[in-house]
Design an enzyme around this catalytic site. Sequence first.
Site, PDB file in Angstrom:
ATOM      1  N   LYS A  13       6.705   9.319 -10.323  1.00  0.00           N
ATOM      2  CA  LYS A  13       6.519   8.915 -11.737  1.00  0.00           C
ATOM      3  C   LYS A  13       7.866   8.852 -12.460  1.00  0.00           C
ATOM      4  CE  LYS A  13       3.850  12.517 -12.590  1.00  0.00           C
ATOM      5  NZ  LYS A  13       3.873  13.200 -11.280  1.00  0.00           N
ATOM      6  N   ARG A  88      -2.595  14.958 -18.779  1.00  0.00           N
ATOM      7  CA  ARG A  88      -2.903  15.650 -17.529  1.00  0.00           C
ATOM      8  C   ARG A  88      -4.268  16.325 -17.575  1.00  0.00           C
ATOM      9  NH1 ARG A  88       2.872  16.635 -15.836  1.00  0.00           N
ATOM     10  NH2 ARG A  88       2.716  17.473 -13.767  1.00  0.00           N
ATOM     11  N   ARG A 127      14.414  16.797  -3.694  1.00  0.00           N
ATOM     12  CA  ARG A 127      14.795  16.191  -4.983  1.00  0.00           C
ATOM     13  C   ARG A 127      15.898  16.975  -5.690  1.00  0.00           C
ATOM     14  NH1 ARG A 127      10.100  15.631  -9.192  1.00  0.00           N
ATOM     15  NH2 ARG A 127       9.786  17.799  -8.674  1.00  0.00           N
ATOM     16  N   ARG A 172       0.804  23.420  -7.776  1.00  0.00           N
ATOM     17  CA  ARG A 172       0.811  22.240  -8.659  1.00  0.00           C
ATOM     18  C   ARG A 172      -0.161  21.176  -8.152  1.00  0.00           C
ATOM     19  NH1 ARG A 172       7.071  21.445  -8.619  1.00  0.00           N
ATOM     20  NH2 ARG A 172       6.627  19.354  -9.375  1.00  0.00           N
TER      21      ARG A 172
END
Length: 215
Positions: A13, A88, A127, A172
């Site tokens: 995203k 969310r 990342r 998550r």
Amino acid sequence: MIIILFGPPGAGKGTQAQRIEKENGLVQLSTGDMLRAAVAAKTHYGQKAQEKMQAGQLVSDDIVIGIIADRIKEDDCKNGFILDGFPRTVAQAEALDEMLSEGGVALDAVIEIQVDDSALVDRISGRYTCANCLEGYHDTNLKPKVDGVCDACGGTEFKRRADDNAETVEKRLKEYYAQTAPVLPYYAKKGILQQVDGMKSIDDVAAQIAAILAA
Ligand code: AP5
């Protein structure tokens, strides 16, 4: 234009939002980035959010709804924005509808980036971002052109997120399926939900999104 980029943690995203921001002049509104800034600044909201974020849980609806409601009133959002990580929950989606209708605007598209769970842990654990401008990179999938130098700003300091570890990623993902995936039918019913294949390369996913935005 107002669009939502939707998908599980690590789907891409933020990567795609940064591209759309550069190419279409829309502002990226990442609730994750805003919350991390609030945590770093030790604001009232930041202190409330920190524990939840470290545990891989969602921050309460009232905090994130308040943050987005204030942010979309700012001048740079007048030409449109990309929501990255919001809404969310169904309550957040309903609150967004109210905010937009009060402002006399509407959502143009909700784009779900679909990625297999097995790819997400690798994407998240590899990342890192530029500490100066937050440009995103990955150990193997997206390296800077010059090793150790940010393509966007020339910065040489990089950082990794505190919640990017295998244990928190699992939590998550559970939160995503329990609380966030149920938002998809909300937008499907409105006829504005579209999907892209997030297992393709970053360029290919960007092309799929560009085709949706151009239609
Ligand atoms: P947030 O910061 O929003 O994290 P997230 O949703 O878990 O998403 P990520 O940022 O981890 O992933 P991404 O999809 O942006 O992937 P990226 O582009 O970086 O939220 C963090 C926390 O804040 C939450 O857990 C929660 O506590 C709280 N929070 C935030 N919003 C909230 C809300 N609305 N309500 C309540 N709580 C909230 O890509 C990942 C990596 O993969 C990168 O290295 C990239 O280079 C690479 N990559 C991207 N695309 C590809 C591709 N196509 N192929 C190969 N590699 C790729």
